[in-house]
Design a protein around this motif. Structure first.
Motif, PDB file in Angstrom:
ATOM      1  N   PHE A   1      26.818   4.090  52.963  1.00 32.98           N
ATOM      2  CA  PHE A   1      26.244   5.408  53.207  1.00 32.98           C
ATOM      3  C   PHE A   1      25.693   6.000  51.912  1.00 32.98           C
ATOM      4  N   LEU A   2      24.458   6.480  51.992  1.00 32.15           N
ATOM      5  CA  LEU A   2      23.835   7.123  50.838  1.00 32.15           C
ATOM      6  C   LEU A   2      23.968   8.641  50.912  1.00 32.15           C
ATOM      7  N   PHE A   3      23.361   9.239  51.933  1.00 34.24           N
ATOM      8  CA  PHE A   3      23.469  10.685  52.133  1.00 34.24           C
ATOM      9  C   PHE A   3      23.016  11.053  53.541  1.00 34.24           C
ATOM     10  N   GLU A   4      23.363  12.290  53.906  1.00 32.72           N
ATOM     11  CA  GLU A   4      22.985  12.833  55.198  1.00 32.72           C
ATOM     12  C   GLU A   4      22.412  14.225  55.018  1.00 32.72           C
ATOM     13  N   TYR A   5      21.343  14.488  55.766  1.00 36.26           N
ATOM     14  CA  TYR A   5      20.698  15.791  55.741  1.00 36.26           C
ATOM     15  C   TYR A   5      20.699  16.389  57.131  1.00 36.26           C
ATOM     16  N   PHE A   6      20.871  17.687  57.164  1.00 34.66           N
ATOM     17  CA  PHE A   6      20.807  18.436  58.418  1.00 34.66           C
ATOM     18  C   PHE A   6      20.140  19.767  58.116  1.00 34.66           C
TER      19      PHE A   6
ATOM     20  N   ASN B   1      26.352  15.553  53.102  1.00 33.86           N
ATOM     21  CA  ASN B   1      27.320  14.573  52.635  1.00 33.86           C
ATOM     22  C   ASN B   1      26.600  13.582  51.740  1.00 33.86           C
ATOM     23  N   LYS B   2      27.302  13.051  50.771  1.00 29.82           N
ATOM     24  CA  LYS B   2      26.690  12.119  49.832  1.00 29.82           C
ATOM     25  C   LYS B   2      27.649  10.982  49.572  1.00 29.82           C
ATOM     26  N   GLY B   3      27.123   9.784  49.534  1.00 31.70           N
ATOM     27  CA  GLY B   3      27.921   8.606  49.246  1.00 31.70           C
ATOM     28  C   GLY B   3      28.097   8.406  47.756  1.00 31.70           C
ATOM     29  N   ASN B   4      28.731   7.305  47.421  1.00 30.94           N
ATOM     30  CA  ASN B   4      29.068   7.021  46.036  1.00 30.94           C
ATOM     31  C   ASN B   4      27.962   6.218  45.358  1.00 30.94           C
ATOM     32  N   PHE B   5      26.852   6.856  45.136  1.00 31.32           N
ATOM     33  CA  PHE B   5      25.719   6.239  44.474  1.00 31.32           C
ATOM     34  C   PHE B   5      25.339   7.064  43.254  1.00 31.32           C
ATOM     35  N   PRO B   6      24.738   6.427  42.248  1.00 32.04           N
ATOM     36  CA  PRO B   6      24.356   7.183  41.042  1.00 32.04           C
ATOM     37  C   PRO B   6      23.267   8.202  41.346  1.00 32.04           C
ATOM     38  N   GLY B   7      23.092   9.111  40.405  1.00 31.86           N
ATOM     39  CA  GLY B   7      22.132  10.188  40.575  1.00 31.86           C
ATOM     40  C   GLY B   7      20.686   9.733  40.677  1.00 31.86           C
ATOM     41  N   ARG B   8      20.439   8.448  40.366  1.00 27.61           N
ATOM     42  CA  ARG B   8      19.070   7.923  40.508  1.00 27.61           C
ATOM     43  C   ARG B   8      18.622   7.939  41.982  1.00 27.61           C
ATOM     44  N   PHE B   9      19.581   7.985  42.849  1.00 28.51           N
ATOM     45  CA  PHE B   9      19.289   8.025  44.289  1.00 28.51           C
ATOM     46  C   PHE B   9      19.303   9.487  44.746  1.00 28.51           C
ATOM     47  N   SER B  10      18.218   9.912  45.315  1.00 26.81           N
ATOM     48  CA  SER B  10      18.137  11.292  45.783  1.00 26.81           C
ATOM     49  C   SER B  10      17.351  11.331  47.087  1.00 26.81           C
ATOM     50  N   GLY B  11      17.450  12.451  47.744  1.00 28.59           N
ATOM     51  CA  GLY B  11      16.723  12.577  48.996  1.00 28.59           C
ATOM     52  C   GLY B  11      16.387  14.017  49.279  1.00 28.59           C
ATOM     53  N   ARG B  12      15.635  14.197  50.336  1.00 32.16           N
ATOM     54  CA  ARG B  12      15.357  15.546  50.817  1.00 32.16           C
ATOM     55  C   ARG B  12      14.931  15.479  52.268  1.00 32.16           C
ATOM     56  N   GLN B  13      14.986  16.630  52.896  1.00 26.83           N
ATOM     57  CA  GLN B  13      14.551  16.725  54.282  1.00 26.83           C
ATOM     58  C   GLN B  13      13.621  17.919  54.404  1.00 26.83           C
ATOM     59  N   PHE B  14      12.593  17.729  55.177  1.00 24.03           N
ATOM     60  CA  PHE B  14      11.593  18.773  55.356  1.00 24.03           C
ATOM     61  C   PHE B  14      11.869  19.588  56.622  1.00 24.03           C
TER      62      PHE B  14
ATOM     63  N   VAL C   1      19.568  13.452  59.667  1.00 20.53           N
ATOM     64  CA  VAL C   1      19.019  12.187  59.165  1.00 20.53           C
ATOM     65  C   VAL C   1      19.956  11.661  58.081  1.00 20.53           C
ATOM     66  N   SER C   2      20.315  10.383  58.223  1.00 22.37           N
ATOM     67  CA  SER C   2      21.175   9.729  57.240  1.00 22.37           C
ATOM     68  C   SER C   2      20.475   8.516  56.683  1.00 22.37           C
ATOM     69  N   TRP C   3      20.874   8.132  55.485  1.00 24.84           N
ATOM     70  CA  TRP C   3      20.330   6.947  54.829  1.00 24.84           C
ATOM     71  C   TRP C   3      21.473   6.003  54.471  1.00 24.84           C
ATOM     72  N   TYR C   4      21.191   4.693  54.645  1.00 26.83           N
ATOM     73  CA  TYR C   4      22.168   3.666  54.332  1.00 26.83           C
ATOM     74  C   TYR C   4      21.479   2.561  53.541  1.00 26.83           C
ATOM     75  N   GLN C   5      22.250   1.935  52.670  1.00 23.63           N
ATOM     76  CA  GLN C   5      21.771   0.761  51.936  1.00 23.63           C
ATOM     77  C   GLN C   5      22.500  -0.464  52.468  1.00 23.63           C
ATOM     78  N   GLN C   6      21.757  -1.520  52.754  1.00 24.41           N
ATOM     79  CA  GLN C   6      22.373  -2.757  53.226  1.00 24.41           C
ATOM     80  C   GLN C   6      22.049  -3.885  52.270  1.00 24.41           C
ATOM     81  N   THR C   7      23.095  -4.499  51.726  1.00 23.86           N
ATOM     82  CA  THR C   7      22.951  -5.661  50.867  1.00 23.86           C
ATOM     83  C   THR C   7      23.914  -6.737  51.325  1.00 23.86           C
ATOM     84  N   PRO C   8      23.613  -8.013  51.019  1.00 22.74           N
ATOM     85  CA  PRO C   8      24.527  -9.088  51.420  1.00 22.74           C
ATOM     86  C   PRO C   8      25.917  -8.925  50.807  1.00 22.74           C
ATOM     87  N   GLY C   9      25.987  -8.424  49.589  1.00 22.94           N
ATOM     88  CA  GLY C   9      27.267  -8.337  48.913  1.00 22.94           C
ATOM     89  C   GLY C   9      28.108  -7.132  49.285  1.00 22.94           C
ATOM     90  N   GLN C  10      27.468  -5.998  49.467  1.00 27.14           N
ATOM     91  CA  GLN C  10      28.185  -4.742  49.726  1.00 27.14           C
ATOM     92  C   GLN C  10      28.117  -4.288  51.174  1.00 27.14           C
TER      93      GLN C  10
END
Lengths: 112, 113
Positions: free
Chosen positions: A45-50, A56-69, A32-41
């Motif tokens: 890629f945010l991150f990928e879980y397996f 893998n983790k994209g270039n986003f600040p630590g405020r963005f986090s995730g997990r997989q169950f 499972v991967s997460w992406y952010q889509q904005t008009p400007g950027q």
């Protein structure tokens, strides 16, 4: 078969709050991967879980986090929301490393 | 680092005419290449992929793409455009040693009747 399901579809939050988005992958997909889509950027890629591990983790600040169950469902969390976090957040799942990713409909987050 | 360029912000074609949406990429080693389409307020729909094998790849809705290794290109084509093909198209690349998709900026396709 059911596709990738993201909930909720729309969210409005206030600056400083935190938010959790959910993604249920296609049955049998362990990545499972997460992406952010904005008009400007565009699409970033945010991150990928397996298998519950972040691969893998994209270039986003630590405020963005995730997990997989263990059932492959995934959540992403954004803390201390900023206006610039307003975006369409897309989740994608895939079966293996040489296969295509299938995307959900996305969660539209608006920070006011 | 991987990168994708879609040199045209918008492509306009008349219904029934052939269409081409251009994509060039940069990646170390052999790439995995993909095309996706996005309709307003929707997620991305997978159209086609190149993994290995024939350079001409056929996908959904009559679309095809040609992988050209020497020119590092993967242009999307369709012999006869439909008004319903109007949408935002993304080219993406993933390196064989990586797990993330890198997307181009997207190309708006407008098909006029």
């Amino acid at each position: 078969k059911a596709g990738v399901t993201q909930t909720p579809r729309y969210l409005i939050k206030t600056r400083g709050q935190q938010v959790t988005l959910s993604c249920s992958p296609i049955s049998g997909h362990r990545s499972v991967s997460w992406y952010q889509q904005t008009p400007g950027q565009g699409l970033q890629f945010l991150f990928e879980y397996f298998s519950e591990t972040q691969r893998n983790k994209g270039n986003f600040p630590g405020r963005f986090s995730g997990r997989q169950f263990s059932n492959s469902r995934s959540e992403m969390n954004v803390s201390t929301l900023e206006l610039g976090d307003s975006a369409l957040y897309l989740c994608a799942s895939r079966r293996g490393d040489n296969t295509e990713a299938f995307f959900g409909q996305g969660t539209r987050l608006t920070v006011v | 680092a991987q990168s994708v360029a879609q040199p045209e912000d918008q492509v306009n074609v008349a219904e029934g005419n052939p269409l081409t949406v251009k994509c060039t990429y940069s990646v170390s080693g052999n790439p995995y290449l993909f095309w996706y389409v996005q309709y307003p307020n929707r997620g991305l729909q997978f159209l086609l992929k190149y993994i290995t094998g024939d350079n001409l790849v056929k996908g959904s809705y009559g679309f095809e793409a040609e992988f050209n290794k020497s020119q590092t290109s993967f242009h999307l084509k369709k012999p006869s455009a439909l008004v319903s093909d109007s949408a935002l198209y993304f080219c993406a690349v993933r390196g064989r040693d990586g797990n993330k998709l890198v997307f181009g900026a997207g190309t708006i396709l407008r098909v006029k009747s």
